[in-house]
Write a protein that holds these residues in place. Structure first.
Motif, PDB file in Angstrom:
ATOM      1  N   GLN A  54       0.010  25.620  45.619  1.00 48.08           N
ATOM      2  CA  GLN A  54       0.219  26.921  44.968  1.00 48.08           C
ATOM      3  C   GLN A  54       1.081  27.798  45.852  1.00 48.08           C
ATOM      4  OE1 GLN A  54      -3.318  28.946  43.647  1.00 48.08           O
ATOM      5  NE2 GLN A  54      -2.759  28.347  41.573  1.00 48.08           N
ATOM      6  N   SER A  82      -6.114  21.994  47.120  1.00 46.71           N
ATOM      7  CA  SER A  82      -7.491  22.422  46.965  1.00 46.71           C
ATOM      8  C   SER A  82      -8.257  21.271  46.358  1.00 46.71           C
ATOM      9  CB  SER A  82      -7.557  23.616  46.025  1.00 46.71           C
ATOM     10  OG  SER A  82      -7.155  24.751  46.710  1.00 46.71           O
ATOM     11  N   TYR A  83      -9.543  21.268  46.619  1.00 44.58           N
ATOM     12  CA  TYR A  83     -10.397  20.251  46.018  1.00 44.58           C
ATOM     13  C   TYR A  83     -10.078  20.130  44.533  1.00 44.58           C
ATOM     14  CZ  TYR A  83     -14.508  18.563  43.588  1.00 44.58           C
ATOM     15  OH  TYR A  83     -15.345  17.897  42.740  1.00 44.58           O
ATOM     16  N   ALA A  84      -9.940  18.931  44.076  1.00 43.43           N
ATOM     17  CA  ALA A  84      -9.557  18.769  42.677  1.00 43.43           C
ATOM     18  C   ALA A  84     -10.233  17.551  42.091  1.00 43.43           C
ATOM     19  CB  ALA A  84      -8.059  18.598  42.589  1.00 43.43           C
ATOM     20  N   MET A  85     -10.380  17.563  40.805  1.00 43.62           N
ATOM     21  CA  MET A  85     -10.838  16.350  40.134  1.00 43.62           C
ATOM     22  C   MET A  85      -9.608  15.457  40.017  1.00 43.62           C
ATOM     23  SD  MET A  85     -13.510  17.882  37.397  1.00 43.62           S
ATOM     24  CE  MET A  85     -14.855  16.732  37.273  1.00 43.62           C
ATOM     25  N   THR A  86      -9.849  14.180  39.759  1.00 42.14           N
ATOM     26  CA  THR A  86      -8.802  13.169  39.912  1.00 42.14           C
ATOM     27  C   THR A  86      -7.378  13.566  39.531  1.00 42.14           C
ATOM     28  OG1 THR A  86     -10.019  12.249  38.086  1.00 42.14           O
ATOM     29  CG2 THR A  86      -9.820  10.893  40.058  1.00 42.14           C
ATOM     30  N   ASP A  88      -5.299  16.064  39.455  1.00 43.34           N
ATOM     31  CA  ASP A  88      -4.392  16.842  40.294  1.00 43.34           C
ATOM     32  C   ASP A  88      -3.795  16.036  41.440  1.00 43.34           C
ATOM     33  OD1 ASP A  88      -5.835  18.408  38.632  1.00 43.34           O
ATOM     34  OD2 ASP A  88      -6.283  19.975  40.091  1.00 43.34           O
ATOM     35  N   ARG A  89      -4.600  15.159  42.027  1.00 45.82           N
ATOM     36  CA  ARG A  89      -4.103  14.350  43.148  1.00 45.82           C
ATOM     37  C   ARG A  89      -3.008  13.417  42.701  1.00 45.82           C
ATOM     38  NH1 ARG A  89      -9.942  12.538  45.462  1.00 45.82           N
ATOM     39  NH2 ARG A  89     -10.617  14.614  46.097  1.00 45.82           N
ATOM     40  N   GLU A  90      -3.245  12.805  41.542  1.00 49.76           N
ATOM     41  CA  GLU A  90      -2.243  11.875  41.022  1.00 49.76           C
ATOM     42  C   GLU A  90      -0.932  12.591  40.751  1.00 49.76           C
ATOM     43  OE1 GLU A  90      -4.826  10.470  38.042  1.00 49.76           O
ATOM     44  OE2 GLU A  90      -5.897   9.365  39.611  1.00 49.76           O
ATOM     45  N   LYS A 103      -8.212  20.686  50.848  1.00 48.85           N
ATOM     46  CA  LYS A 103      -8.537  22.012  51.344  1.00 48.85           C
ATOM     47  C   LYS A 103      -9.902  22.417  50.802  1.00 48.85           C
ATOM     48  CE  LYS A 103      -4.608  25.053  51.416  1.00 48.85           C
ATOM     49  NZ  LYS A 103      -3.921  26.043  50.601  1.00 48.85           N
TER      50      LYS A 103
END
Lengths: 118, 390
Positions: A54, A82-86, A88-90, A103
């Motif tokens: 961000q 930031s911590y994310a469910m699957t 966002d990382r992908e 984070k």
């Protein structure tokens, strides 16, 4: 001495990354917006980029895409997400990041991950 | 209150008869109470019905060209006029067969001529009452719909708000956790034992706050329908072993024994491994949290007809009081009383598990005995039904 570009708009977090990275005798370059990050990546050619997602102006995903387009994939980019469910990382990996650091960061694992890509 | 505010507009009635004298007769009877329109043929009736939107049509049956039955059929075919009640009036067709035909076709009533004035007025008033009741129901239905829509969008807004809030909360937390960790690393100078203890408390509590925010984020994402499952085929035994290995050091550190009972052959499951991991991690850490001595056991297998995988996590912990069982999966229903401090959690874990299990088409079963232990079971289909994923 390795050169690390930190793209992070939050001053305290930037200071934290700076404090941690200077423990290992690295040279640190800082950018506070996505576009500044792209500029500094091209002009300074760092050994590693830490990319917040961000950001004002263009976000970290878009900045990563622009860096990849300009320089190919020779510089490793680590998304600091930031911590994310699957999903966002992908998205980070799809944009061209090599990996991500979650984070809020844990200082030890943060440094470990950075070493891995230097 | 509301009743008094409603303005009663006189009901609009369309009178249809090819005989002008008959129309005049009806006019005399009805003119004082109602707004009247007139038509002298079937065609004219349809045109006026569309233009004036009457609330009742008094329709003569015997008319040249288009008779009453045919006119009514045409009225029923047009969506603008199909709901207008029709009363047939006829001097010619007075035998029961014709009357029944008219009623079966959908007429509200069938009057034979000569029309009795008081009967006609009574019938029209009945229609008026039905219409008023009908309007009221429709109005209430619209109001309910409106309230429902508002509630739904408010609920979604709440979830979106929570999701973005959680994100904002995490940024300062990054500094707090990061700098605390940095101080504990003693790179800027050594700290004494007392300071270390204090910093560790800061660290522990910020970790707790982080867990809370993460759970809120997960739940709000689920409630805002923003969760996408990522389905793959994987070996459930391997997944469970990974989870067990993750938590085993903590179980051993607490002096508890750990038993794992699983078949030798792989259990291939098509589902979202991340969600299953999340649920099982929750069960495991609860078991760990609430067990002081004894064991934690994990059992893995298939149901009788091999269509479902069953994973059970059993502990010898404090158990759950019967009165707490009912609210177990509600948010913030943590066991209160003497335990609160020693068993710190977010109070959202099982609520999240329940939400996740619905999402992955799985079921959770719990059984427990106070002071002797609890057992949590996750039952999931071997293959998720892709057709009904929300």
């Amino acid at each position: 001495m390795k050169k690390i570009l930190v793209v992070e708009d939050n001053e305290d977090n930037a200071f934290l990354f700076h404090s941690l990275l200077s423990l290992r005798n690295n040279e640190i370059i800082e950018a506070t917006t996505g576009l500044e990050g792209v500029e500094l990546a091209i002009s300074k050619m760092p050994d590693l980029i830490l990319m917040d997602i961000q950001l004002p102006d263009v976000n970290g995903l878009e900045a990563t895409r622009q860096i990849r387009e300009a320089l190919g994939d020779k510089i490793p980019i680590l998304a600091v997400t930031s911590y994310a469910m699957t999903g966002d990382r992908e998205e980070c990996i799809a944009a061209g990041c090599n990996s991500y650091i979650e984070k809020p960061i844990n200082p030890e694992t943060f440094l470990q991950k950075v070493e891995e890509f230097l | 209150m509301k009743e008094a505010l409603t303005i009663r507009v006189p009901m609009k009635i369309l009178l249809v008869d090819d005989n002008k004298d008959n129309v005049e007769l009806l006019r005399q009877i009805l003119m004082d109470e109602y707004t009247l329109f007139f038509a002298y043929s079937g065609d004219e009736c349809i045109a006026k019905a569309i233009a004036e939107q009457p609330e009742l049509i008094l329709l003569d049956v015997h008319m040249p060209k288009m008779d009453g039955y045919e006119t009514m059929k045409k009225l029923q075919q047009d969506e603008v006029t199909c709901n207008i009640p029709v009363i047939f009036a006829s001097a010619y067709y007075t035998d029961p067969v014709m009357i029944v035909r008219g009623l079966e076709q959908g007429a509200f009533d069938y009057l034979t001529k000569p029309i009795d004035e008081s009967i006609l007025l009574a019938k029209v008033r009945t229609i008026y009452k039905i219409k008023m009741a009908d309007d009221k129901i429709r109005q209430q239905k619209d109001e309910l719909q409106l309230v429902n829509d508002k509630l739904q969008s408010a609920d979604k807004l709440k979830s979106i708000f929570l999701a973005s809030m959680s994100h904002e909360l995490r940024t300062p937390l990054n500094s707090i956790i990061g700098f605390t960790g940095l101080m504990l690393m003693e790179v800027a100078g050594t700290i004494n034992e007392k300071q270390k203890e204090q910093l560790n408390r800061v660290k522990r509590n910020s970790q707790h706050l982080l867990e809370l925010i993460n759970d809120v984020l997960d739940i709000s994402k689920i409630e805002a329908d923003k969760v996408e499952l990522s389905i793959s085929a994987f070996d459930l035994i391997r997944l469970v072993n990974e989870i067990v290995q993750n938590i085993a050091p903590e179980i051993q550190a607490k002096g508890l024994s750990l038993k794992v009972n699983q078949p030798e052959k792989a259990i291939t499951v098509e589902n979202d491994p991340m969600r299953i991991r999340q649920i099982l991690m929750n069960f495991m850490s609860n078991a760990l949290k609430f067990t002081k001595q004894g064991s934690i056991s994990v059992e893995l297998g298939l149901n009788d007809d091999s269509t479902q995988a069953v994973i059970t996590i059993k502990d010898t912990g404090i158990g759950i009081k019967a009165e707490h069982m009912r609210n177990l999966f509600e948010p913030f229903q943590q066991i209160s009383g003497d335990f609160t401090n020693s068993y710190k959690g977010t109070g959202l874990g099982l609520y999240l598990c329940k939400k996740l299990s619905t999402l992955i088409q799985a079921d959770i079963q719990v059984s427990s005995e106070l002071d002797s232990g609890s057992q949590f079971t996750l039952i999931l289909p071997k293959k998720i039904n892709m057709g009904i994923i929300e």
